[in-house]
Scaffold this active site. Structure first.
Site, PDB file in Angstrom:
ATOM      1  CD  GLU A  29      -3.294   0.415   1.848  1.00 53.37           C
ATOM      2  OE1 GLU A  29      -4.240  -0.243   1.654  1.00 53.37           O
ATOM      3  OE2 GLU A  29      -3.337   0.944   3.253  1.00 53.37           O
ATOM      4  CG  HIS A  78       7.265 -29.276   1.479  1.00 52.00           C
ATOM      5  ND1 HIS A  78       7.937 -30.676   1.045  1.00 52.00           N
ATOM      6  CD2 HIS A  78       8.140 -28.851   2.537  1.00 52.00           C
ATOM      7  CE1 HIS A  78       9.069 -30.717   1.873  1.00 52.00           C
ATOM      8  NE2 HIS A  78       8.912 -29.916   2.795  1.00 52.00           N
ATOM      9  CE  LYS A  80     -10.737   2.595   2.551  1.00 49.30           C
ATOM     10  NZ  LYS A  80      -9.795   3.643   3.370  1.00 49.30           N
TER      11      LYS A  80
HETATM   12  O1  PA5 Z   1      -2.888   1.708   5.943  1.00 51.20           O
HETATM   13  C1  PA5 Z   1      -3.970   1.956   5.731  1.00 51.20           C
HETATM   14  O2  PA5 Z   1      -4.113   3.445   5.731  1.00 51.20           O
HETATM   15  C2  PA5 Z   1      -5.074   1.373   5.465  1.00 51.20           C
HETATM   16  O3  PA5 Z   1      -4.956  -0.092   5.371  1.00 51.20           O
HETATM   17  C3  PA5 Z   1      -6.206   1.598   6.592  1.00 51.20           C
HETATM   18  O4  PA5 Z   1      -5.757   0.958   7.757  1.00 51.20           O
HETATM   19  C4  PA5 Z   1      -7.230   0.674   6.302  1.00 51.20           C
HETATM   20  O5  PA5 Z   1      -8.179   0.974   5.034  1.00 51.20           O
HETATM   21  C5  PA5 Z   1      -8.455   0.982   7.429  1.00 51.20           C
HETATM   22  O6  PA5 Z   1      -8.806   2.359   7.636  1.00 51.20           O
HETATM   23  P1  PA5 Z   1      -9.069   2.720   8.932  1.00 51.20           P
HETATM   24  O7  PA5 Z   1      -8.154   2.448   9.887  1.00 51.20           O
HETATM   25  O8  PA5 Z   1      -9.334   4.264   8.633  1.00 51.20           O
HETATM   26  O9  PA5 Z   1     -10.337   2.204   9.502  1.00 51.20           O
END
Ligand code: PA5
Length: 481
Positions: free
Chosen positions: A304, A333, A445
């Site tokens: 990410e 494996h 989203k």
């Molecule tokens: O790393 C990130 O920003 C995302 O993976 C968030 O953690 C994830 O989308 C969840 O978002 P939030 O913590 O706002 O609920």
């Protein structure tokens, strides 16, 4: 719980990075990195090292400050100690960065079968991380816990995440109906941004406990904030040792010379591997069940943070390596055949633990065929397998490196997590992208909310409906009648 002195923890607890098997001297010229390759990124690296030093000084790097935030840690510890008094089960509701850090800490630092231990053998409640909205799993967890003795942690940095909020609305309903509003509120803790957001407002209005996530710390960099530390404290993990480990690594990573800095060196090696050697896939392969969830945590932060279409100048770069989490020896494996003989597009990072903390002997035996096994420990065997696998990959001209932990404890896990966070942030600088945002997941989203009918987003839902109509002619049903 008294705070440990960093100095007592350090002895023999350094994590070791070995990138030799990425180099051409060992694996040949096809994918091997040369000193010339490294020299070519030095100007970029130096610039980022300076930027990071400046950002650190100006308090701009939120995750960098977390291991020193003792005030927050004291609050977390205090709240966890009081909530644990009458708690059999902890349910953590969160997704992505709001769940993976806590899961990693639980997996690494608690008994491997924690939830199955009888209550008198556990110092902590059972724990359930609900990081998906699979209805079968959610119903199973909601059905197994005793609402009267369950603490619910709702974790969401933004305070708006559909998955987490939906789970909470269901769970709150169950809890309130069984225990009443005020008893349920006493056992609910919200972990979110300190700035105004819908979850924060709800927490205030409903009298839930609240722990803030600093505004400048994003989800995937939040493991050492209340996001990871609260579940850890509930599970009786020594969060002060964890933070001491992270501080120790932060100190080591202040070295401006990247050759003495494990986070920067690992970042440079990954970057060269991806951009100059065609190694677009980064496999993380711990040889230890306790690091499996940490490999998944790393998979997220790497994907990410670095997977970006545009660089900071708006140029299309489509950056990022695809991370894969594997497990040794199991995946020898399953996956190894591909790593050894498939496309030359992968590098493997082995995570090895020198001392597993238990000694399980393979008995000496009479049968001739297996005598070579007798007298070894399982821990010894697993490490021999890691070594043997790396040797075999090297022989096949395949790229790999290793991180060795002397043992698994809160201090070494704190080091590892911090090292990987900084490595990721630094590598983002090499790609010249923003490693802290995630524009690619925002669109999905918005569509979800649009499809659910959230006001203001109806157009998006229309577009999606349109699209679904279009794909009909490309869809095959097994029963066409
Ligand atoms: O790393 C990130 O920003 C995302 O993976 C968030 O953690 C994830 O989308 C969840 O978002 P939030 O913590 O706002 O609920």
């Amino acid at each position: 719980m008294p705070r440990c002195k960093d100095i007592d923890l350090v002895k023999g607890m350094d994590i070791r990075l070995d990138y030799s098997q990425m180099m051409s001297e060992f694996i040949g010229d096809k994918c091997g990195i040369t000193e010339k390759d490294i020299a070519s990124v030095v100007p970029q690296a130096d610039k980022i090292i300076k930027t990071i030093a400046r950002e650190r000084k100006n308090n701009k790097l939120g995750f960098y400050n977390l291991p020193s935030d003792m005030e927050s840690a004291d609050k977390i510890r205090e709240l966890a100690d009081s909530l644990r008094q009458n708690c059999d089960d902890l349910v953590v509701l969160g997704i992505g960065g709001s769940a993976l850090g806590g899961k990693a800490l639980f997996n690494a630092l608690c008994h491997p079968l924690h939830n199955l231990l009888p209550k008198n053998k556990r110092k902590a409640p059972r724990v359930f991380f609900l990081d998906n909205i699979d209805p079968v799993m959610c119903q199973a967890v909601f059905g197994i816990v005793n609402p009267e003795k369950t603490v619910t942690a709702v974790v969401s940095k933004s305070g708006t995440t559909v998955e987490t909020i939906s789970q909470f609305l269901i769970f709150r309903d169950i809890l309130e109906r069984r225990t009443g509003k005020s008893a349920s509120a006493e056992k609910t803790i919200v972990i979110t941004d300190d700035n105004a957001n819908p979850l924060r407002t709800l927490a205030r209005k409903s009298g839930y406990h609240f722990l803030p996530v600093p505004a400048n710390v994003g989800g995937r960099y939040s493991v050492l904030s209340p996001v990871g530390l609260f579940p850890a404290a509930m599970l009786d993990i020594d969060i002060f040792e964890l933070m001491a480990g992270a501080r120790y690594m932060a100190e080591k990573c202040k070295a401006d010379n990247f050759r003495q800095n494990p986070a920067y060196m690992a970042g440079i090696i990954h970057y060269i591997a991806d951009t100059k050697k065609g190694l677009h896939i980064a496999v993380t392969m711990p040889y230890c069940d306790g690091l499996k969830e940490t490999a998944f945590w790393f998979r997220q932060i790497w994907a990410e943070s670095l997977g970006k279409e545009k660089d900071l100048n708006g140029k299309t770069v489509n950056a990022g390596q695809t991370p894969i989490a594997a497990l040794g020896a199991t995946d020898q494996h399953s996956q190894l055949q591909l790593y050894a003989e498939g496309p030359y597009d992968k590098m493997v990072t082995f995570w090895v633990v020198e001392k597993p903390g238990v000694k399980v002997m393979i008995p000496k035996i009479r049968e001739k065929e297996f005598t070579y096994l007798g007298g070894n420990t399982l821990g010894g065997l697993v490490n021999i397998e890691a070594q043997a696998t790396q040797l075999a990959l090297t022989e096949a001209g395949r790229s790999s490196m290793s991180l060795t932990l002397p043992e698994i404890n809160p201090f070494t896990i704190g080091q590892l997590l911090f090292l990987l966070e900084l490595q990721t942030y630094f590598t983002g600088g090499l790609y010249n992208i923003n490693p802290l945002d995630q524009p690619g997941v925002e669109a999905g989203k918005r569509y979800t909310k649009g499809l659910l009918g959230k006001p203001g987003l109806k157009n998006k839902a229309d577009i999606l409906n349109n699209w679904q109509n279009k794909i009909k002619s490309f869809t095959i049903k097994t029963n066409n009648s």
